[in-house]
Scaffold this motif. Structure first.
Motif, mmCIF file in Angstrom:
data_model
loop_
_atom_site.group_PDB
_atom_site.id
_atom_site.type_symbol
_atom_site.label_atom_id
_atom_site.label_comp_id
_atom_site.label_asym_id
_atom_site.label_seq_id
_atom_site.Cartn_x
_atom_site.Cartn_y
_atom_site.Cartn_z
ATOM 1 N N ILE A 294 8.904 60.902 40.989
ATOM 2 C CA ILE A 294 9.631 61.681 40.511
ATOM 3 C C ILE A 294 10.753 63.004 41.280
ATOM 4 O O ILE A 294 11.768 63.132 41.644
ATOM 5 C CB ILE A 294 9.209 63.275 39.249
ATOM 6 N N MET A 295 9.941 63.409 42.680
ATOM 7 C CA MET A 295 9.935 64.246 44.043
ATOM 8 C C MET A 295 11.238 63.181 44.149
ATOM 9 O O MET A 295 12.627 63.816 45.159
ATOM 10 C CB MET A 295 9.377 64.442 44.665
ATOM 11 N N LYS A 296 11.163 61.956 45.103
ATOM 12 C CA LYS A 296 12.083 61.160 45.603
ATOM 13 C C LYS A 296 12.743 60.642 45.096
ATOM 14 O O LYS A 296 14.372 60.351 45.757
ATOM 15 C CB LYS A 296 11.421 59.821 45.689
ATOM 16 N N GLU A 297 13.078 60.709 43.469
ATOM 17 C CA GLU A 297 14.302 59.962 42.560
ATOM 18 C C GLU A 297 15.157 61.133 42.237
ATOM 19 O O GLU A 297 16.310 61.149 42.771
ATOM 20 C CB GLU A 297 13.359 59.509 41.040
ATOM 21 N N PHE A 298 14.265 62.174 42.458
ATOM 22 C CA PHE A 298 15.553 63.601 42.841
ATOM 23 C C PHE A 298 16.052 63.853 44.247
ATOM 24 O O PHE A 298 17.623 64.150 43.838
ATOM 25 C CB PHE A 298 14.775 64.554 42.399
ATOM 26 N N ILE A 299 15.357 63.361 44.758
ATOM 27 C CA ILE A 299 16.520 63.789 46.250
ATOM 28 C C ILE A 299 17.331 62.444 46.513
ATOM 29 O O ILE A 299 18.146 62.945 46.540
ATOM 30 C CB ILE A 299 15.160 64.498 47.636
ATOM 31 N N LYS A 300 17.080 61.675 46.012
ATOM 32 C CA LYS A 300 18.324 60.463 45.986
ATOM 33 C C LYS A 300 19.560 60.777 45.183
ATOM 34 O O LYS A 300 20.140 60.341 46.103
ATOM 35 C CB LYS A 300 16.946 59.709 45.165
ATOM 36 N N ASN A 301 19.145 61.574 44.506
ATOM 37 C CA ASN A 301 20.008 61.938 43.452
ATOM 38 C C ASN A 301 20.205 63.054 43.749
ATOM 39 O O ASN A 301 21.522 63.541 42.742
ATOM 40 C CB ASN A 301 19.584 61.721 42.070
ATOM 41 N N ASP A 302 20.357 63.975 45.137
ATOM 42 C CA ASP A 302 20.984 64.952 45.616
ATOM 43 C C ASP A 302 20.427 65.906 45.014
ATOM 44 O O ASP A 302 21.695 66.924 45.020
ATOM 45 C CB ASP A 302 22.867 64.560 45.791
ATOM 46 N N VAL A 303 19.388 65.873 43.728
ATOM 47 C CA VAL A 303 18.982 67.642 43.630
ATOM 48 C C VAL A 303 17.992 67.971 44.697
ATOM 49 O O VAL A 303 16.860 67.262 44.659
ATOM 50 C CB VAL A 303 18.484 67.420 42.159
ATOM 51 N N LEU A 304 18.216 69.072 44.935
ATOM 52 C CA LEU A 304 17.030 69.635 45.551
ATOM 53 C C LEU A 304 15.629 69.938 44.765
ATOM 54 O O LEU A 304 16.303 70.297 43.128
ATOM 55 C CB LEU A 304 17.243 71.243 46.001
ATOM 56 N N LEU B 97 18.777 64.049 35.162
ATOM 57 C CA LEU B 97 19.969 64.008 35.809
ATOM 58 C C LEU B 97 20.579 64.157 34.800
ATOM 59 O O LEU B 97 22.498 65.002 35.309
ATOM 60 C CB LEU B 97 20.340 63.313 36.439
ATOM 61 N N ALA B 98 21.039 63.671 33.326
ATOM 62 C CA ALA B 98 21.771 63.770 32.599
ATOM 63 C C ALA B 98 21.910 65.226 32.581
ATOM 64 O O ALA B 98 23.001 65.749 32.191
ATOM 65 C CB ALA B 98 21.722 62.816 31.320
ATOM 66 N N HIS B 99 21.276 65.478 32.596
ATOM 67 C CA HIS B 99 20.892 67.088 31.877
ATOM 68 C C HIS B 99 21.825 68.551 32.575
ATOM 69 O O HIS B 99 22.653 69.243 32.479
ATOM 70 C CB HIS B 99 19.649 67.449 31.948
ATOM 71 N N ILE B 100 21.284 68.092 33.929
ATOM 72 C CA ILE B 100 22.097 68.531 35.200
ATOM 73 C C ILE B 100 23.327 67.857 35.285
ATOM 74 O O ILE B 100 24.169 69.253 35.470
ATOM 75 C CB ILE B 100 22.004 67.703 36.456
ATOM 76 N N GLU B 101 24.231 66.995 35.193
ATOM 77 C CA GLU B 101 25.359 67.075 34.767
ATOM 78 C C GLU B 101 26.447 67.802 34.086
ATOM 79 O O GLU B 101 27.360 67.989 33.700
ATOM 80 C CB GLU B 101 25.605 65.014 34.892
ATOM 81 N N LYS B 102 25.435 67.225 32.335
ATOM 82 C CA LYS B 102 25.951 68.761 31.749
ATOM 83 C C LYS B 102 26.112 69.956 31.470
ATOM 84 O O LYS B 102 27.595 70.144 31.403
ATOM 85 C CB LYS B 102 25.028 68.095 30.426
ATOM 86 N N LYS B 103 25.151 70.905 32.814
ATOM 87 C CA LYS B 103 25.360 71.909 33.237
ATOM 88 C C LYS B 103 26.490 72.179 34.060
ATOM 89 O O LYS B 103 26.958 72.614 34.352
ATOM 90 C CB LYS B 103 24.053 72.689 33.418
ATOM 91 N N ASP C 60 7.603 58.288 31.661
ATOM 92 C CA ASP C 60 8.062 57.073 32.881
ATOM 93 C C ASP C 60 9.188 57.945 33.947
ATOM 94 O O ASP C 60 10.159 58.820 32.953
ATOM 95 C CB ASP C 60 8.747 56.307 31.938
ATOM 96 N N PRO C 61 8.721 58.580 35.107
ATOM 97 C CA PRO C 61 9.147 59.095 36.259
ATOM 98 C C PRO C 61 10.656 58.900 36.360
ATOM 99 O O PRO C 61 11.520 59.517 36.138
ATOM 100 C CB PRO C 61 8.013 59.191 37.468
ATOM 101 N N VAL C 62 10.739 56.914 36.139
ATOM 102 C CA VAL C 62 12.072 57.640 36.738
ATOM 103 C C VAL C 62 12.799 57.384 35.160
ATOM 104 O O VAL C 62 14.091 57.750 35.610
ATOM 105 C CB VAL C 62 12.738 55.653 36.547
ATOM 106 N N LYS C 63 12.692 57.214 33.515
ATOM 107 C CA LYS C 63 13.472 57.231 33.052
ATOM 108 C C LYS C 63 13.525 58.793 32.969
ATOM 109 O O LYS C 63 15.116 59.465 32.498
ATOM 110 C CB LYS C 63 13.001 56.946 32.070
ATOM 111 N N ALA C 64 12.088 59.623 33.216
ATOM 112 C CA ALA C 64 12.721 60.860 33.076
ATOM 113 C C ALA C 64 13.703 61.352 34.214
ATOM 114 O O ALA C 64 14.113 62.185 33.540
ATOM 115 C CB ALA C 64 11.158 61.623 33.471
ATOM 116 N N VAL C 65 13.392 61.442 35.292
ATOM 117 C CA VAL C 65 14.547 61.540 35.947
ATOM 118 C C VAL C 65 16.163 61.317 35.491
ATOM 119 O O VAL C 65 17.214 62.006 35.558
ATOM 120 C CB VAL C 65 14.146 61.200 37.406
ATOM 121 N N GLU C 66 16.001 59.923 35.330
ATOM 122 C CA GLU C 66 17.794 59.409 34.400
ATOM 123 C C GLU C 66 18.854 60.616 33.701
ATOM 124 O O GLU C 66 19.407 61.864 33.699
ATOM 125 C CB GLU C 66 17.901 58.332 33.963
ATOM 126 N N LYS C 67 17.227 60.512 32.502
ATOM 127 C CA LYS C 67 17.243 61.927 31.447
ATOM 128 C C LYS C 67 17.543 63.257 32.112
ATOM 129 O O LYS C 67 18.585 64.219 31.873
ATOM 130 C CB LYS C 67 16.107 62.386 30.833
#
Lengths: 163, 633, 416
Positions: free
Chosen positions: B468-478, B621-627, B612-619
């Motif tokens: 999850i951490m790696k997926e987040f930072i890969k997607n520019d989430v601190l 990220l969508a929330h972050i985008e919405k905000k 599923d950690p990858v799917k969790a991060v996708e969801k």
């Protein structure tokens, strides 16, 4: 002839069947007593990736455990179809040949007593204790024909793939 | 487990950490069970319990909701049973947090009166908080500290009808409004615990909605006392974290020194022991025993607290060994002489491993007792200086029994940057959050994810958390991490500036410019309060409510009751809160729906369950985008 | 129809039972050189130890022959077959005609050519009379030397040990149970036996067995000396020789039946001579693991072969599906062990192992291209049959390979 069938999707892994089995095979006939007597259940619930799968003897038509039994203790009863190593002319000696032979892993060693133990369908009980105790309907005691075609196919498929 | 297949443990892989797998192999070979093998032996686990529909409160029970029994014997529905069980779990979490806070407040009072070896470390913070609390700033630091401790102790002990002072002082106004409308502003913590336990007795409160609101109340009480107040008092007493560098993983263990592990959550005794090992008397004692010196390592959150303060009161801390799931494996090195266990998370399995070696386990908290452990040095702030020496001596005496032939220390270790806090970030940014906010607005940083909480074997040791951490930072989430998740990230090198290479271009540039890692170490699980403070500060700076921020929380491997209280607090606080292991609520359609859907309309937060950690991060990220869209950035 | 079965053990009785199931009218005759009702050879060590009686080693009910209307000619040895006239010659000069003949004569103890091995006080343990003899001799003995560290030897050793004798086992090869287990498994089993107090010598042969001197014989002493190749001399009063078996193919000499190490049969249990079948230890079948023709002298296979022979003799044509030739389960003292299929890893195979000898625990799996070829479990034998099924059915294990060595692996791991 009635058989114990398993509807795997319904099993929740509560292990109540294993306790009921132990109770039925104890002298006290209750769960607490069975634990004190250290009675080993004859049904097991295995887990595959956390999903519970009940497993017990299928009382095969041509049981490999009976073929493997060198004392003659393991017999398939001609009338009831029950495969058991108890209450027959010969007695079990714990050579574990049946454990080596059973493709389902449904026979367990009882190391304390040095004998193999397995499901005996509660030896004439109207409904086996495990089935009676099952709260989710995952264990069924029905005639093969009344078990829905779909489930029969499913079970048969699983059997042929792996036995 | 992990699909990495890169290390020799591929056939015996339980953990994302190679060193833990190595020690597991060793323990397997010794025939000693560990949390990993015991987990396997527990399979399958009871589905009724997993769904939360098992009730054991009265002797009619146990009851469980099944296809043929839709109600318990008393008539309780699945919704009631699940909601009631959830309240009891949350209550346990709150109670444990209040114990920690109370020990701390008492220590501050004793320190203010000169009766402990500690000193008020952060007078600035003390005065800042005292000012907000309306205390007389003309008083001395010690007087103010004592008064502040009293304010907090009063928060613990007041009636349930009297609102928490800490909440009044530190919660954003927008949040207070939401909570007031829901009627979940908690009163005194102990009174809340009393009420909650009374409500959850059989047949008192059987309304699932009221029970859910009770859980929210309890969690908010946790947030402002167990988390925010505890962090504040610990900073005042032990120093506010400053950015510093330390090391982690079993490879840091020195085979030639007396080795003490500080394990648990409350860093008070551990800090005193760090003082004691500097004394000539103790050094001499250790040398006489043939050791090169004495070292204190951290395990779990006590270790995290020490690491955070390596720049202040824990300069001689030797690094972090691991987290909850690896506590048995630390001992398996054969090089640990003493484990001092404070408060929670000391598992009985540790004793079985310790018995195979020379290692001594000692409780340092009056509430902690473990079967087979005979040595208890119960923390007393006024005696802790002597207690610390006693512990060090015990460690040295045990060291003498160490069988050097049985020492087997894995090679791997990693450096890790620690010491992040609101204050140290502000310091690094030149006194204002604006540079950080600008990067968020520009989109170089898409948002912030708090990856926190425990570690849990249900989904593989640290495997999901790290993914999850790696997926987040890969997607520019601190990522800001706290608790056992921090230890995992330290060991795998994610808390190094060089880890920015694994981040997306935007985050990578920011990290490189500031020289910070993409995963910031905020410390222990209590430091979730620090994350709350950071989010509050960002919301304040932007003039919005926390629920409007592109911020998410994830506890991908949550384990126990304190984490339940934390998780519900995050939801109350307005955050999308991801939980890895499915919490025991799925047996109730109502509770499941409220927590995962309906509550968003009330608090702005909700629970996201996704294994599923990858799917969790996708969801997320969508929330972050919405905000972000909501904020027009 | 006259069915004649030579041999009264697993395969023979199973064939008789099967024939009777389908043919209620035909005559069934079982000829056996032993005078006893069918008993289980595998239980002879238990008989020796006094744990089972002559009655409780019977594996068929007392009324088996009567119920199945089987005529018995016990204590009569079949010595020759006239395949042209379809007759069996007995040692006492009588003949028995057959329409269908099953040779299920099993195997006999192999006695190596050692000087002095035919002296009195030296026994095999192959049949009940041997066991009776050993039991009687053991009463007067204090020390016993067991020649051969295979299953029979070690079981005999343990039985005699439990009767209070001082036991030494001598095995010519460098490990015990060389035919059934690999070195690592053997080492664990050996330690377990030695922990009990049984002395085990490996890598040493027997040079000579010397009887009591004339002087000692005068005083009715039975002491012997067993001289080893290494020069060591073991004193004892009783010697048990358990150095393997040979298929009983003697009566086929003049028949033209094709014999290798045993009687070669096809998948209908037929020999190359019409109306003559073979089953059990005497028969050679194709092994499912190696694909080669060979003996498979184990109980379960004898039962299945007996049944298949019976079916085919009675006209219920059924093909014998290949079995695993080597499957052995043993528990000498405390440590159970099972080996199935290959036990030594060929160069082109892969091996998965957990070896914890100090815990009496060992698991080895042998795979080729993700097909299980053999396994050894020591210490924990639960669910061994699941692995046997994987070997027999050649199920690819790729999907669950990482789970294979785990104790939690079971049938459900395969079907899910």
């Amino acid at each position: 002839m009635k058989q114990i069938f398993v509807d795997i999707d319904k099993c929740t892994g509560c292990l109540t069947c294993t306790l009921a089995c132990a109770a039925e095979h104890s002298s006290s006939k209750d769960i607490v007593g069975a634990m004190l007597e250290k009675v080993q259940p004859r049904i097991s619930v295995e887990a595959v990736n956390g999903k519970a799968v009940p497993l017990m003897c299928r009382h095969c038509e041509e049981p490999t455990c009976v073929d493997a039994c060198m004392t003659g203790a393991m017999q398939k009863d001609k009338e009831t179809g029950i495969v058991s190593n108890e209450n027959n002319d010969q007695s079990c000696i714990g050579c574990w040949m049946c454990i080596m032979a059973c493709p389902y892993g449904a026979i367990q060693p009882n190391e304390e007593e040095g004998i193999a133990i397995k499901c005996d369908k509660c030896n004439g009980r109207e409904v086996p204790a495990c089935v009676e105790s099952c709260h989710t309907g995952a264990l069924l005691y029905v005639d093969g024909k009344t078990f829905t075609q779909e489930k029969l196919t499913k079970t048969a498929k699983a059997l042929t793939e792996a036995s | 487990m992990s699909d990495c297949k890169t290390c020799p443990s591929v056939d015996n892989c339980y953990s994302a950490h190679e060193t833990v797998n190595q020690m597991q192999e060793r323990l397997d070979d010794m025939g000693v069970d560990t949390v990993f093998t015991r987990y396997e032996k527990q399979q399958p686990q009871c589905g009724f319990g997993m769904q939360g529909v098992c009730c054991q409160l009265c002797s009619h029970g146990p009851c469980r909701i099944t296809p043929k029994a839709s109600k318990g014997i008393c008539g309780a529905s699945a919704d009631t049973i699940v909601a009631r069980n959830l309240v009891r779990l949350t209550t346990h979490g709150v109670a444990a947090y209040s114990h920690h806070l109370e020990e701390l407040a008492k220590t501050i009072k004793a320190t203010a009166n000169g009766k402990t070896p500690y000193k008020i470390q952060d007078e600035g913070k003390l005065r800042e908080i005292a000012k907000v609390a309306g205390l007389d700033l003309n008083k001395t630091a010690n007087e103010l500290a004592e008064q502040l401790a009293d304010v907090i102790l009063s928060d613990l002990r007041k009636d349930s009808g009297e609102p928490l002072a800490m909440l009044e002082l530190f919660a954003p106004e927008t949040r207070k409004k939401v909570w007031r409308e829901l009627g979940v502003i908690p009163g005194g913590v102990h009174s809340e615990i009393r009420d909650a336990l009374t409500k959850t007795m059989s047949n008192i409160n059987t309304d699932p909605i009221d029970l859910l609101l009770t859980s929210l109340r309890l969690s908010i009480a946790t947030g402002y006392t167990g988390l925010v107040a505890t962090v504040t008092l610990q900073d005042i007493l032990l120093g506010t974290p400053e950015v510093t560098e330390s090391e982690a993983d079993l490879g840091i263990i020195d085979p030639d020194t007396v080795n003490i592990v500080a394990h648990g959550h409350v860093p008070l005794v551990a800090t005193a022991v760090l003082g004691a090992i500097e004394s000539d008397e103790m050094i001499k004692y250790a040398k006489e025993a043939g050791a090169n010196g004495i070292k204190v390592y951290g395990s779990m959150c006590t270790g995290q607290e020490l690491m955070q303060r390596k720049g202040t009161t824990a300069s001689n801390y030797s690094g972090q060994l691991g987290n909850w799931l690896s506590q048995e494996h630390h001992i398996a090195t054969g090089a640990i002489d003493l484990v001092m266990m404070d408060m929670n998370c000391s598992i009985p399995g540790m004793k079985s491993v310790a018995d195979k070696f020379h290692t001594k386990l000692v409780s340092v908290d009056r509430i902690l007792r473990m079967e087979g452990v005979k040595d208890n040095v119960d923390y007393d702030p006024e005696k802790v200086e002597e207690q610390a020496k006693e512990l060090v001596k015990m460690a040295v005496d045990t060291y003498k029994k160490r069988d050097k032939g049985k020492v087997q220390i894995p090679g791997h270790k990693s450096a890790a940057v620690a010491g992040f806090s609101v204050e140290s970030i502000l310091g690094a940014l030149g006194g204002s959050l604006d540079p950080l906010l600008d990067e968020i607005k520009k989109g170089n940083i898409k948002g912030i994810a708090a990856v926190v909480g425990c570690t849990n074997n249900r989904n593989g040791h640290d495997d999901k958390g790290l993914t999850i951490m790696k997926e987040f930072i890969k997607n520019d989430v601190l990522v800001i991490a706290a608790g056992c998740m921090s230890s995992g990230a330290e060991i795998e090198g994610l808390m190094l500036p060089s880890a920015a290479d694994q981040a997306g271009d935007g985050l990578k540039a920011v990290c490189n410019a500031l020289g910070v890692p993409p995963v910031l170490n905020f410390g222990s699980c209590v430091d979730i309060g620090r994350i709350g403070a950071a989010v509050t500060a960002i919301a304040g700076a932007l003039g919005v409510d926390p629920s409007q921020l592109p911020v998410v929380a994830s506890a991908p491997e949550y384990l126990e009751q304190k984490a339940i209280a934390d998780g519900i607090f995050a939801v109350s606080f307005g955050l999308l809160t991801h939980l890895g292991p499915v919490p025991p609520v799925t047996g109730s359609p109502l509770v499941t729906k409220v927590l995962t859907e309906d509550i968003e309309g009330l608090t702005g937060g909700k629970v996201l369950v996704e294994e599923d950690p990858v799917k969790a991060v996708e969801k997320m990220l969508a929330h972050i985008e919405k905000k972000r869209q909501g904020l027009g950035i | 129809m006259q069915y004649v079965i030579i041999g009264n053990s697993a395969a023979g009785t199973q064939a008789a039972e099967t024939i009777r199931k389908y043919d209620s009218a035909g005559n069934i005759v079982i000829i056996s050189d032993e005078p006893h009702a069918a008993y289980s050879r595998c239980l002879l060590p238990d008989y020796l130890a006094g744990e089972r009686s002559e009655k409780t080693i019977l594996f068929k009910s007392a009324n088996f022959y009567g119920r199945n209307n089987v005529a018995t000619m016990f204590g009569k040895k079949a010595v020759d077959i006239d395949s042209e006239n379809q007759k069996v010659y007995l040692g006492d000069g009588h003949t028995v005609s057959y329409d269908k003949l099953l040779i299920a004569t099993g195997s006999s103890a192999f006695v190596p050519p050692i000087k002095g091995i035919d002296e009195s006080g030296i026994f095999n343990l192959r049949n009940l009379d041997d066991a009776v003899g050993i039991k009687e001799a053991a009463k007067k003995a204090r020390r016993v030397v067991v020649v051969g560290g295979g299953f029979v030897g070690l079981e005999a050793a343990y039985s005699l040990y439990s009767l209070g004798l001082e036991v030494t086992v001598v095995e010519r090869l460098s490990q015990i149970v060389p035919g059934q287990f690999d070195v690592k498994a053997a080492a664990i089993l050996r330690n377990d036996m030695q922990a009990e107090g049984i002395r085990i010598i490996t890598g040493d042969g027997i040079k000579e067995i010397a009887g009591p001197s004339l002087w000692n014989r005068l005083f009715n002493k039975t002491g012997k000396g067993v001289l080893l190749d290494s020069g060591e001399r073991l004193k004892c009063e009783l010697v048990v020789v358990a150095t393997g078996t040979r298929a009983n193919v003697g009566l086929t000499d003049k028949t033209g039946i094709k014999v290798n190490r045993g009687i070669e049969i096809n998948e209908y249990m037929e020999t190359n001579v019409p109306n003559i079948y073979a089953a059990g230890d005497v028969a050679e079948t194709v092994d499912v693991v190696s694909g080669e023709l060979g003996l498979s002298p184990i109980w379960p296979n004898a039962i299945v072969q007996g049944r298949m022979a019976g079916l085919n003799m009675v006209g219920q044509t059924r093909k014998y599906s290949k079995m695993i030739g080597m499957q052995n389960s043993v528990e000498f003292r405390n440590v159970p062990a099972i080996a199935i299929g290959l036990t030594r890893t060929p160069d082109d195979c892969e091996e998965m192992v957990i070896h914890r000898p100090h815990l009496n625990y060992y698991r080895k799996l042998i795979l080729k291209d993700d097909i299980l070829k053999g396994m050894i479990f020591v210490g924990d034998i639960r669910r061994a049959g699941v692995y046997a099924a994987l070997i027999k059915k050649k199920v690819p294990v790729t999907k669950f390979k990482q789970q294979l060595l785990k104790e939690s692996f079971g049938y459900s791991s395969i079907i899910s």
